[in-house]
Motif scaffolding. Structure first.
Motif, PDB file in Angstrom:
ATOM      1  N   ARG A  42       0.833  -1.190   0.000  1.00  0.00           N
ATOM      2  CA  ARG A  42       0.000   0.000   0.000  1.00  0.00           C
ATOM      3  C   ARG A  42       0.877   1.252   0.000  1.00  0.00           C
ATOM      4  O   ARG A  42       1.858   1.352   0.734  1.00  0.00           O
ATOM      5  N   GLN A  43       0.518   2.232  -0.842  1.00  0.00           N
ATOM      6  CA  GLN A  43       1.256   3.493  -0.860  1.00  0.00           C
ATOM      7  C   GLN A  43       0.958   4.269   0.425  1.00  0.00           C
ATOM      8  O   GLN A  43      -0.202   4.588   0.702  1.00  0.00           O
ATOM      9  N   PRO A  44       1.967   4.564   1.260  1.00  0.00           N
ATOM     10  CA  PRO A  44       1.700   5.238   2.528  1.00  0.00           C
ATOM     11  C   PRO A  44       1.165   6.650   2.319  1.00  0.00           C
ATOM     12  O   PRO A  44       1.662   7.404   1.485  1.00  0.00           O
ATOM     13  N   SER A  72     -10.644   9.285  21.893  1.00  0.00           N
ATOM     14  CA  SER A  72     -10.929   7.862  21.990  1.00  0.00           C
ATOM     15  C   SER A  72     -10.572   7.037  20.760  1.00  0.00           C
ATOM     16  O   SER A  72     -10.570   5.813  20.828  1.00  0.00           O
ATOM     17  N   HIS A  73     -10.313   7.677  19.617  1.00  0.00           N
ATOM     18  CA  HIS A  73     -10.031   6.944  18.386  1.00  0.00           C
ATOM     19  C   HIS A  73      -8.863   7.588  17.642  1.00  0.00           C
ATOM     20  O   HIS A  73      -8.550   8.761  17.840  1.00  0.00           O
ATOM     21  N   ASP A  74      -8.245   6.801  16.769  1.00  0.00           N
ATOM     22  CA  ASP A  74      -7.239   7.357  15.855  1.00  0.00           C
ATOM     23  C   ASP A  74      -7.902   7.998  14.644  1.00  0.00           C
ATOM     24  O   ASP A  74      -7.431   9.030  14.152  1.00  0.00           O
ATOM     25  N   LEU A  75      -8.966   7.380  14.147  1.00  0.00           N
ATOM     26  CA  LEU A  75      -9.613   7.843  12.917  1.00  0.00           C
ATOM     27  C   LEU A  75     -10.907   8.597  13.230  1.00  0.00           C
ATOM     28  O   LEU A  75     -11.565   8.328  14.241  1.00  0.00           O
ATOM     29  N   PRO A  76     -11.291   9.545  12.375  1.00  0.00           N
ATOM     30  CA  PRO A  76     -12.579  10.222  12.535  1.00  0.00           C
ATOM     31  C   PRO A  76     -13.724   9.217  12.547  1.00  0.00           C
ATOM     32  O   PRO A  76     -13.649   8.160  11.918  1.00  0.00           O
ATOM     33  N   PHE A  77     -14.780   9.567  13.273  1.00  0.00           N
ATOM     34  CA  PHE A  77     -15.954   8.698  13.339  1.00  0.00           C
ATOM     35  C   PHE A  77     -17.201   9.564  13.452  1.00  0.00           C
ATOM     36  O   PHE A  77     -17.115  10.804  13.490  1.00  0.00           O
ATOM     37  N   GLU A 114       2.056   2.869   9.748  1.00  0.00           N
ATOM     38  CA  GLU A 114       0.815   2.091   9.773  1.00  0.00           C
ATOM     39  C   GLU A 114      -0.021   2.322   8.521  1.00  0.00           C
ATOM     40  O   GLU A 114      -0.807   1.461   8.123  1.00  0.00           O
ATOM     41  N   SER A 115       0.144   3.490   7.906  1.00  0.00           N
ATOM     42  CA  SER A 115      -0.666   3.811   6.722  1.00  0.00           C
ATOM     43  C   SER A 115      -0.327   2.926   5.526  1.00  0.00           C
ATOM     44  O   SER A 115      -1.043   2.948   4.523  1.00  0.00           O
ATOM     45  N   LYS A 116       0.749   2.147   5.621  1.00  0.00           N
ATOM     46  CA  LYS A 116       1.052   1.181   4.571  1.00  0.00           C
ATOM     47  C   LYS A 116       0.013   0.062   4.548  1.00  0.00           C
ATOM     48  O   LYS A 116      -0.109  -0.652   3.555  1.00  0.00           O
ATOM     49  N   PRO A 123      -5.811   3.185   6.547  1.00  0.00           N
ATOM     50  CA  PRO A 123      -5.833   4.654   6.572  1.00  0.00           C
ATOM     51  C   PRO A 123      -5.309   5.216   7.885  1.00  0.00           C
ATOM     52  O   PRO A 123      -5.427   4.593   8.945  1.00  0.00           O
ATOM     53  N   ALA A 124      -4.743   6.408   7.805  1.00  0.00           N
ATOM     54  CA  ALA A 124      -4.186   7.045   8.997  1.00  0.00           C
ATOM     55  C   ALA A 124      -4.535   8.528   9.013  1.00  0.00           C
ATOM     56  O   ALA A 124      -4.595   9.183   7.967  1.00  0.00           O
ATOM     57  N   TYR A 125      -4.766   9.029  10.213  1.00  0.00           N
ATOM     58  CA  TYR A 125      -5.130  10.431  10.432  1.00  0.00           C
ATOM     59  C   TYR A 125      -4.268  10.970  11.559  1.00  0.00           C
ATOM     60  O   TYR A 125      -4.209  10.385  12.649  1.00  0.00           O
ATOM     61  N   CYS A 126      -3.567  12.069  11.303  1.00  0.00           N
ATOM     62  CA  CYS A 126      -2.622  12.611  12.279  1.00  0.00           C
ATOM     63  C   CYS A 126      -2.960  14.068  12.591  1.00  0.00           C
ATOM     64  O   CYS A 126      -2.669  14.962  11.791  1.00  0.00           O
TER      65      CYS A 126
END
Length: 240
Positions: free
Chosen positions: A5-7, A153-158, A208-210, A213-216
């Motif tokens: 996966r492209q990071p 509470s989360h890494d990703l939007p929800f 991890e984005s490899k 999905p990742a959100y920073c």
């Protein structure tokens, strides 16, 4: 770890734009002048340095802005919008939301929204308050807000859903400049240590984005990170 996966990491730069709004009088009724003027450095001076740095880097950000800032420093708030940045709500006087009644919090949202709109010409659709009350999410939905940014509470939007309405949560990480600098009662923080924390967070998410999905998110205060020699807001994401 799958390296096929492209990071790619979605990076959000958010600035809690307040001045002395969160400095309260002491038991003797007097204001801590030193603390107040340190905070007032944000709207007086630091905001212009932050806007210049963002311009130089070609990066857009979100400025979570107190209604009191929009009232007292309209030129700075207008400059944020004119530079193409998003303006969101941050309470009126940086009220502690969990200490407010439902009616009081509703009034804070109403007045903050109106002041930002009248000063900047933009209707804010995002909100970050000082803490969160049991009423915050429902009130934001009632006021037509699209996103909230208070949860850790989360890494990703929800999504929050209630009464047929939806609110996006853009979560935070507990590594904002207010903590890495330890600025309240302890000015021991320094830009190098702060940058180490931020870059470590970003590098982990980038790795991890490899796989997924990742959100920073990065959280700043102009009166802290906007001091000379502070970490440049875009430095931590330099490895993208």
């Amino acid at each position: 770890m799958d390296l096929g996966r492209q990071p790619a990491v979605a990076v959000a730069l958010t600035f809690d734009f307040q001045g002395g709004e969160d400095v309260r009088p002491g038991p003797d009724g007097l204001m801590d002048h030193e603390e107040y003027t340190q905070c007032e450095y944000g709207p007086h001076t630091a905001i212009w340095r932050i806007l210049r740095i963002l311009d130089e880097e070609g990066v857009k950000a979100t400025f979570n802005t107190c209604g009191g800032i929009a009232e007292r420093y309209p030129a700075a708030v207008k400059a944020v919008v004119e530079k193409g940045h998003e303006i969101a709500g941050h309470g009126y006087h940086h009220e502690v939301a969990r200490e407010l009644t439902r009616e009081q919090e509703d009034d804070v949202m109403r007045r903050t929204t109106a002041m930002i709109r009248s000063t900047s010409g933009r209707v804010p659709v995002g909100w970050r308050s000082c803490t969160q009350s049991p009423n915050s999410l429902e009130l934001l939905m009632e006021h037509g807000y699209l996103f909230n940014s208070n949860s850790f509470s989360h890494d990703l939007p929800f999504l929050w859903e209630a009464n047929g309405k939806v609110l996006v949560e853009l979560p935070r990480q507990p590594f904002g400049d207010g903590r890495t600098y330890q600025h309240r009662g302890n000015d021991a923080g320094n830009p190098r240590d702060t940058l180490l924390v931020w870059k470590s967070m970003f590098d982990e998410l980038h790795d991890e984005s490899k796989v997924f999905p990742a959100y920073c998110p990065f959280q700043f205060h102009p009166y802290i990170s906007g001091r000379p020699g502070g970490p440049r807001p875009c430095a931590a994401s330099s490895s993208t």
